[in-house]
Design an enzyme around this catalytic site. Structure first.
Site, PDB file in Angstrom:
ATOM      1  N   SER A  42      36.048  37.840  39.888  1.00  0.00           N
ATOM      2  CA  SER A  42      35.737  37.703  38.473  1.00  0.00           C
ATOM      3  C   SER A  42      36.484  38.873  37.737  1.00  0.00           C
ATOM      4  O   SER A  42      36.681  40.062  38.232  1.00  0.00           O
ATOM      5  CB  SER A  42      34.267  38.176  38.144  1.00  0.00           C
ATOM      6  OG  SER A  42      33.924  38.239  36.760  1.00  0.00           O
ATOM      7  N   LYS A  68      38.302  33.909  38.320  1.00  0.00           N
ATOM      8  CA  LYS A  68      37.404  33.900  36.957  1.00  0.00           C
ATOM      9  C   LYS A  68      37.765  34.626  35.967  1.00  0.00           C
ATOM     10  O   LYS A  68      37.579  35.983  36.295  1.00  0.00           O
ATOM     11  CB  LYS A  68      35.886  34.022  37.317  1.00  0.00           C
ATOM     12  CG  LYS A  68      34.972  34.088  36.284  1.00  0.00           C
ATOM     13  CD  LYS A  68      33.473  34.114  36.711  1.00  0.00           C
ATOM     14  CE  LYS A  68      32.388  35.117  35.901  1.00  0.00           C
ATOM     15  NZ  LYS A  68      31.210  35.042  36.666  1.00  0.00           N
ATOM     16  N   LEU A  69      38.211  34.228  34.659  1.00  0.00           N
ATOM     17  CA  LEU A  69      38.488  35.054  33.757  1.00  0.00           C
ATOM     18  C   LEU A  69      37.417  35.168  32.821  1.00  0.00           C
ATOM     19  O   LEU A  69      36.858  34.376  32.283  1.00  0.00           O
ATOM     20  CB  LEU A  69      39.865  34.665  32.943  1.00  0.00           C
ATOM     21  CG  LEU A  69      40.931  34.237  33.749  1.00  0.00           C
ATOM     22  CD1 LEU A  69      42.086  33.783  32.689  1.00  0.00           C
ATOM     23  CD2 LEU A  69      41.485  35.806  34.542  1.00  0.00           C
ATOM     24  N   LYS A  70      37.068  36.594  32.393  1.00  0.00           N
ATOM     25  CA  LYS A  70      36.300  36.644  31.261  1.00  0.00           C
ATOM     26  C   LYS A  70      36.715  36.380  30.022  1.00  0.00           C
ATOM     27  O   LYS A  70      38.082  36.922  29.844  1.00  0.00           O
ATOM     28  CB  LYS A  70      35.936  38.206  31.327  1.00  0.00           C
ATOM     29  CG  LYS A  70      34.771  38.514  32.722  1.00  0.00           C
ATOM     30  CD  LYS A  70      33.392  37.908  32.453  1.00  0.00           C
ATOM     31  CE  LYS A  70      32.519  38.451  33.485  1.00  0.00           C
ATOM     32  NZ  LYS A  70      31.261  37.844  33.414  1.00  0.00           N
ATOM     33  N   ASP A  94      34.529  32.797  32.078  1.00  0.00           N
ATOM     34  CA  ASP A  94      32.971  33.156  31.823  1.00  0.00           C
ATOM     35  C   ASP A  94      32.985  33.826  30.305  1.00  0.00           C
ATOM     36  O   ASP A  94      33.683  34.860  30.306  1.00  0.00           O
ATOM     37  CB  ASP A  94      32.541  33.806  32.898  1.00  0.00           C
ATOM     38  CG  ASP A  94      31.084  34.294  32.803  1.00  0.00           C
ATOM     39  OD1 ASP A  94      30.226  33.859  31.921  1.00  0.00           O
ATOM     40  OD2 ASP A  94      30.630  35.146  33.654  1.00  0.00           O
ATOM     41  N   ASN A 127      29.852  34.878  28.944  1.00  0.00           N
ATOM     42  CA  ASN A 127      28.650  35.567  28.760  1.00  0.00           C
ATOM     43  C   ASN A 127      28.116  35.440  27.203  1.00  0.00           C
ATOM     44  O   ASN A 127      27.844  36.210  26.620  1.00  0.00           O
ATOM     45  CB  ASN A 127      28.848  36.906  29.081  1.00  0.00           C
ATOM     46  CG  ASN A 127      29.267  37.232  30.552  1.00  0.00           C
ATOM     47  OD1 ASN A 127      30.390  37.608  30.933  1.00  0.00           O
ATOM     48  ND2 ASN A 127      27.929  37.270  31.219  1.00  0.00           N
ATOM     49  N   GLU A 171      31.616  29.059  31.916  1.00  0.00           N
ATOM     50  CA  GLU A 171      30.294  29.405  32.142  1.00  0.00           C
ATOM     51  C   GLU A 171      29.695  29.952  30.993  1.00  0.00           C
ATOM     52  O   GLU A 171      30.277  31.011  30.407  1.00  0.00           O
ATOM     53  CB  GLU A 171      30.544  30.683  33.248  1.00  0.00           C
ATOM     54  CG  GLU A 171      29.289  31.398  33.890  1.00  0.00           C
ATOM     55  CD  GLU A 171      29.656  32.350  34.946  1.00  0.00           C
ATOM     56  OE1 GLU A 171      30.775  32.426  35.512  1.00  0.00           O
ATOM     57  OE2 GLU A 171      28.772  33.320  35.105  1.00  0.00           O
ATOM     58  N   ASP A 205      24.763  30.191  33.296  1.00  0.00           N
ATOM     59  CA  ASP A 205      24.274  31.486  34.131  1.00  0.00           C
ATOM     60  C   ASP A 205      23.070  31.879  33.598  1.00  0.00           C
ATOM     61  O   ASP A 205      22.042  31.713  33.942  1.00  0.00           O
ATOM     62  CB  ASP A 205      25.710  32.589  34.006  1.00  0.00           C
ATOM     63  CG  ASP A 205      25.244  33.965  34.576  1.00  0.00           C
ATOM     64  OD1 ASP A 205      24.199  34.235  34.852  1.00  0.00           O
ATOM     65  OD2 ASP A 205      26.324  34.769  34.726  1.00  0.00           O
ATOM     66  N   LYS A 214      22.273  33.464  40.617  1.00  0.00           N
ATOM     67  CA  LYS A 214      22.011  34.853  40.605  1.00  0.00           C
ATOM     68  C   LYS A 214      20.695  35.112  40.995  1.00  0.00           C
ATOM     69  O   LYS A 214      19.843  35.082  39.976  1.00  0.00           O
ATOM     70  CB  LYS A 214      22.531  35.515  39.248  1.00  0.00           C
ATOM     71  CG  LYS A 214      23.718  36.337  39.219  1.00  0.00           C
ATOM     72  CD  LYS A 214      23.921  36.990  37.766  1.00  0.00           C
ATOM     73  CE  LYS A 214      25.337  36.548  37.558  1.00  0.00           C
ATOM     74  NZ  LYS A 214      25.623  36.886  36.126  1.00  0.00           N
ATOM     75  N   GLY A 221      27.054  37.367  40.739  1.00  0.00           N
ATOM     76  CA  GLY A 221      26.693  38.570  41.060  1.00  0.00           C
ATOM     77  C   GLY A 221      26.518  39.429  40.073  1.00  0.00           C
ATOM     78  O   GLY A 221      26.713  39.048  38.702  1.00  0.00           O
TER      79      GLY A 221
HETATM   80  O1  OSB Z   1      28.194  36.853  33.881  1.00  0.00           O
HETATM   81  O2  OSB Z   1      28.685  36.717  35.922  1.00  0.00           O
HETATM   82  C1  OSB Z   1      28.320  37.441  35.094  1.00  0.00           C
HETATM   83  C2  OSB Z   1      29.026  40.996  35.953  1.00  0.00           C
HETATM   84  C3  OSB Z   1      27.956  41.649  35.439  1.00  0.00           C
HETATM   85  C4  OSB Z   1      27.186  41.022  34.541  1.00  0.00           C
HETATM   86  C5  OSB Z   1      27.409  39.662  34.397  1.00  0.00           C
HETATM   87  C6  OSB Z   1      28.494  38.876  35.140  1.00  0.00           C
HETATM   88  C7  OSB Z   1      29.148  39.773  36.132  1.00  0.00           C
HETATM   89  C8  OSB Z   1      30.439  39.089  36.709  1.00  0.00           C
HETATM   90  C9  OSB Z   1      30.846  39.670  37.891  1.00  0.00           C
HETATM   91  O3  OSB Z   1      31.159  38.149  36.345  1.00  0.00           O
HETATM   92  C10 OSB Z   1      29.862  39.314  39.016  1.00  0.00           C
HETATM   93  C11 OSB Z   1      30.293  39.979  39.995  1.00  0.00           C
HETATM   94  O4  OSB Z   1      31.498  40.124  40.653  1.00  0.00           O
HETATM   95  O5  OSB Z   1      29.569  40.742  40.841  1.00  0.00           O
HETATM   96 MG    MG Z   2      28.384  34.866  34.311  1.00  0.00          MG
END
Ligand code: OSB
Ligand code: MG
Length: 369
Positions: free
Chosen positions: A136, A162-164, A190, A192, A215, A240, A264, A292
């Protein structure tokens, strides 16, 4: 088994580089660990709650408080009737607090499995001995900086990126990564929850990049909105934050809101509920992958066991220790040909390294009956 005491440990573990999402930027992994001391032995778990209630409503000090005030007293009261499987039913009366519940259930499952010489992988029903690893990648200050990180992870051997994303950091970075690394790169994004129902056209522009999935693009409570989006765009919608139980997973799938699910364990209340989500998804033909919360080794170990179940058909965010930490709290997990080995020892299969744990410890508290 009987719960004799629980040690709650607050740790600050330095990250190698800042991790920025649409909701925060962190340099330190600030967490609570649950160390369960029982009459059959000890068990360990890392609570998924962040420092602030930014990913979900939970936060690390809140998790410690609800454990101390409400959850642990009920488990102490079970005396010899306690099993890992009895934790969720016993605590069901308490609304929410799934990350706190997951942490105590996992620590007790670790103790129980160590005592019976069984690994998490075999208890959960794993069918693989190694799992493909994705990574990520946080939001960066610039495109060149992003390219440097992505190049580095691909050189390490990661099998998917995976790009935020967030409004203003979506089309351009995705386009650049896709054009630079070509059509075969497994690529997903992702958000969020950073977008709204008014952004569907913006999200539709990402269809041209043949992404594995997008995501959690919009608010976690807007499951119907995700179903509408899934109809509107070609990229598969993955949930998620919205998926907090197997019942919600079943409903989201039926609504057409979840074409793929990120499982998760901390978000859903633990590994036992995670297996239920895996099974519900598998029966409906919906692929899952393991997410994660930047876990250190004791959390990562159990996630790897879960990721080895058969319907985990996409690479997870189960990266190697070196992705996050200069020094992990256990023996580091390493990437070999893009895969990470699933631990085979009893329980989670790894042990915290006391000197390292001490170095990162902010405070400790022992809770007794
Ligand atoms: O949305 O998946 C998520 C990390 C912290 C909180 C939310 C997320 C994440 C990650 C990284 O995307 C997950 C990881 O590499 O443990
Ligand atoms: Mg996520």
């Amino acid at each position: 088994m009987k719960l004799e005491a629980v040690e709650l440990i607050r740790l600050d573990v330095p990250l190698k580089s800042a991790f920025r999402t649409s909701f925060s930027s962190v340099n330190l992994h600030q967490v609570v660990w649950v160390h369960a001391i029982t009459d059959v032995g000890e068990g360990w778990a890392e609570c998924g709650a962040n420092e602030r209630p930014d990913y979900s409503s939970e936060f690390h000090n809140g998790a410690a408080t609800v454990l101390k005030s409400f959850l642990l007293p009920d488990l102490f009261a079970l005396r010899h009737d306690l099993t890992a499987e009895s934790v969720a039913p016993t605590l069901e009366w308490a609304k929410g607090h799934r990350m706190a519940k997951a942490a105590i259930e996992t620590a007790l499952l670790d103790a129980q499995l160590r005592a019976s010489n069984t690994s998490f992988a075999s208890y959960l029903g794993a069918t693989k001995d190694k799992v493909p690893a994705g990574v990520s990648v946080g939001i960066m200050d610039s495109l060149p900086e992003l390219m440097k990180f992505v190049e580095g992870y691909l050189a390490d051997g990661y099998l998917r990126i995976k790009l935020k994303i967030e409004p203003g950091w979506d089309y351009e970075p995705v386009k650049l990564v896709r054009e630079t690394f070509g059509p075969d790169l497994l690529l997903q994004v992702d958000a969020n929850t950073a977008y709204t129902r008014n952004d569907f056209d913006l999200l539709k522009r990402l269809d041209e990049f043949n992404l594995l999935l997008v995501e959690q693009p919009i608010n976690e409570e807007d499951v119907l909105g995700h179903a509408k989006l899934a109809d509107y765009i070609d990229t598969p919608v993955c949930l998620d934050e919205s998926i907090i139980s197997a019942d919600i997973a079943r409903d989201a799938i039926e609504l057409g809101a979840a074409e793929i699910i990120n499982i998760k364990p901390s978000r859903v209340g633990g590994y036992i509920e995670s297996v239920k989500i895996h099974n519900v998804s598998q029966a409906a033909g919906i692929p899952v992958w393991c997410g994660g919360m930047l876990e250190t080794g004791i959390g990562r170990a159990a996630n790897l066991a879960l990721a080895a179940l058969p319907n985990f058909t996409l690479p997870g965010d189960t990266s190697a220790s070196a992705r996050y930490f200069e020094t992990d709290t256990t023996e580091p997990f390493v990437l070999v040909d893009g895969h990470i080995s699933v631990p085979t020892g009893p329980g989670i299969g790894v042990d915290p390294i006391p000197e390292i744990v001490d170095r990162f410890t902010v405070s400790r508290e022992i809770v007794r009956h």
